[in-house]
Write an enzyme that holds these catalytic residues in place. Structure first.
Site, mmCIF file in Angstrom:
data_model
loop_
_atom_site.group_PDB
_atom_site.id
_atom_site.type_symbol
_atom_site.label_atom_id
_atom_site.label_comp_id
_atom_site.label_asym_id
_atom_site.label_seq_id
_atom_site.Cartn_x
_atom_site.Cartn_y
_atom_site.Cartn_z
ATOM 1 N N GLU A 38 -18.197 -5.137 -16.308
ATOM 2 C CA GLU A 38 -19.521 -5.355 -15.581
ATOM 3 C C GLU A 38 -19.514 -6.826 -15.179
ATOM 4 O OE1 GLU A 38 -21.984 -3.409 -15.137
ATOM 5 O OE2 GLU A 38 -22.748 -1.868 -16.645
ATOM 6 N N HIS A 89 -17.849 -2.776 -12.072
ATOM 7 C CA HIS A 89 -19.214 -2.406 -11.714
ATOM 8 C C HIS A 89 -20.001 -3.938 -11.914
ATOM 9 C CE1 HIS A 89 -19.268 1.988 -12.317
ATOM 10 N NE2 HIS A 89 -18.102 1.784 -12.739
ATOM 11 N N HIS A 123 -20.610 2.784 -8.252
ATOM 12 C CA HIS A 123 -22.033 2.492 -7.826
ATOM 13 C C HIS A 123 -22.462 1.853 -6.561
ATOM 14 C CE1 HIS A 123 -22.465 3.690 -12.211
ATOM 15 N NE2 HIS A 123 -22.676 4.826 -11.595
ATOM 16 N N GLU A 177 -24.240 -1.785 -6.565
ATOM 17 C CA GLU A 177 -23.517 -3.051 -7.399
ATOM 18 C C GLU A 177 -22.362 -3.659 -6.154
ATOM 19 O OE1 GLU A 177 -21.802 -0.740 -10.640
ATOM 20 O OE2 GLU A 177 -23.780 -0.094 -11.024
ATOM 21 N N ARG A 210 -27.749 4.220 -6.239
ATOM 22 C CA ARG A 210 -26.659 4.193 -7.113
ATOM 23 C C ARG A 210 -25.702 5.338 -6.962
ATOM 24 N NH1 ARG A 210 -25.826 3.168 -13.074
ATOM 25 N NH2 ARG A 210 -25.269 5.101 -14.070
#
Ligand code: DDK
Ligand code: ZN
Length: 414
Positions: A373, A299, A178, A181, A231
């Site tokens: 994440e 991410h 993405h 990020e 994104r």
């Protein structure tokens, strides 16, 4: 030359979308009517976490960027409907502007040890850096190009190994699926440096690391030149640009948590692997599935360790094993800077999200497969300041060390 550089900076500054007065609000819907009201903002706002209105539910909170033009009206509407909220980011542009200012006037790369791993870098800088670091470390680093993006950019991969390594397990790490990020590609670059600087190059003598610093190269370049909050990829589909490259893999393709509307942030694309960036990495996984024992994809944000599945609520066959290392990894992360990560199967821990890279890697045969994440948990979100890159990378390295130990253990059976 000087004027060329000046022009370059000027055009970057002129073309880029700005976010003056935009705020990120954290909203707390307490009933279905409030959930619906927030979902109805869909096309006018930018969902940060969860990444689409579909993920919003009673009792959970959501971070949403509201453009300045509609901010007063949105706040009035939220208050009228008694939806609790607070301001997470006062002025998005002030944070975004800082990141661009930091890159201004930066010289061309002069050696990868002088490269600043605590800054965010452009696609061109990252690509130049992959060439330089391979040239400087010819015995340990090999640079390959996995393929080209829709707009024709190379997608470089660095393979790190040292000493006798023919039968060593292989590890695949990717960053930047993405575009917005940014801390993710920053980690991949930092991690390459870390593996090379390690005394005796222990990890790369025990395992072969394949590291892709930025998969979604077009999207990433676009976040630097046009829209910091982009994104998706940059392919054109119908009226809109971009496919969500974490919904485009051939794993439950088109299912829950992905959208068939080409304008949606979670658009799955016209067919699985329609995006050349996804196909390039999927081809690599298929070709190397017997040797690759671990896949980790980076991410942000939310501080989570996720494992399959996300396209179904069914549990993966080796859930106990996936969970065991997730717990160890979470504890390792916490021991470094006391950051707390949650962990679990994707579908229940974050939200259902069909067509993801971790599920594809897993179903292809890579039995340890994780989506991480990174920081934070909703303070700066995607605009995580550069001052947090180092600490984020240090704690993430502790997670990678846990996973390394798992796959190189002589008793490990993939
Ligand atoms: O793709 C997403 O929406 C997030 C990362 Se921003 C991950 C969702 C869970 C893993 C899906 N394979
Ligand atoms: Zn992501």
């Amino acid at each position: 030359m000087r004027s060329l550089i000046f022009l370059g900076i000027l055009s970057l500054a002129l073309a880029r979308k700005t976010f003056f007065g935009d705020q990120v609000l954290t909203v707390h819907p307490k009933n279905e009517a409030q959930v619906q009201a927030i979902k109805n903002l869909d096309t006018k706002v930018d969902f940060w976490s969860p990444d689409s209105p579909a993920g919003i539910s009673v009792g959970s909170s959501a971070d949403i960027r509201i453009p300045s033009e509609i901010l007063p009206a949105v706040k009035v509407a939220l208050r009228r409907q008694k939806i609790e909220f607070e301001v997470m980011i006062e002025d998005v542009e002030s944070l975004v502007g800082e990141q661009f200012k930091s890159a201004q006037g930066r010289g061309i790369l002069d050696g990868t040890t002088a490269y600043d791993y605590e800054k965010y870098h452009t696609y061109d800088e990252i690509n130049d850096w992959t060439n330089a670091i391979a040239a400087e470390n010819p015995t340990m680093v090999q640079r390959t190009v996995l393929g080209q993006s829709t707009e024709g950019r190379d997608i470089p991969m660095l393979t790190l190994s040292s000493g006798q390594s023919a039968s060593n397990p292989e590890i695949l790490v990717d960053c930047g699926i993405h575009a917005r990020e940014w801390v993710s590609p920053a980690f991949c670059q930092w991690f390459v440096r870390q593996l090379l600087d390690e005394p005796n190059n222990v990890r790369i003598s025990e395992a072969t690391y394949h590291i892709i610093p930025s998969i979604n190269v077009d999207g990433y370049a676009y976040t630097w030149t046009n829209d910091r909050m982009w994104r998706k990829t940059r392919s054109k589909n119908g009226l809109c640009y971009g496919v969500d490259p974490n919904r485009n893999w051939d794993a439950g393709f088109g299912g829950e948590g992905s959208s068939s509307s080409s304008c949606a942030e979670t658009y799955h694309g016209p067919y699985a692997e329609s995006e050349p960036e996804v196909k390039a990495v999927a081809d690599f996984m298929r070709a190397n599935k017997d040797n690759v024992k671990l896949y980790v994809t980076y991410h942000s944000y939310g501080q989570m360790i996720l494992y399959p599945y996300s396209y179904t609520y069914d549990l993966a066959a080796n859930t106990d094993e996936l969970d065991f290392y997730a717990v160890q990894g979470k504890n390792a992360i916490q021991s470094v800077h006391n950051k707390r990560y949650i962990y679990g199967p994707g579908a229940v821990t974050i939200y259902p999200a069909a067509g993801g890279s971790d599920d594809f890697a897993y179903d292809t045969g890579i039995k340890l497969s994780y989506t991480i994440e990174l920081r934070d948990k909703g303070v700066y979100g995607f605009t995580l300041p550069e001052s947090q890159i180092q600490a984020t990378c240090e704690e993430t390295d502790a997670f990678m060390q846990v996973m390394h130990n798992a796959v190189v253990s002589p008793t490990y059976q993939a």
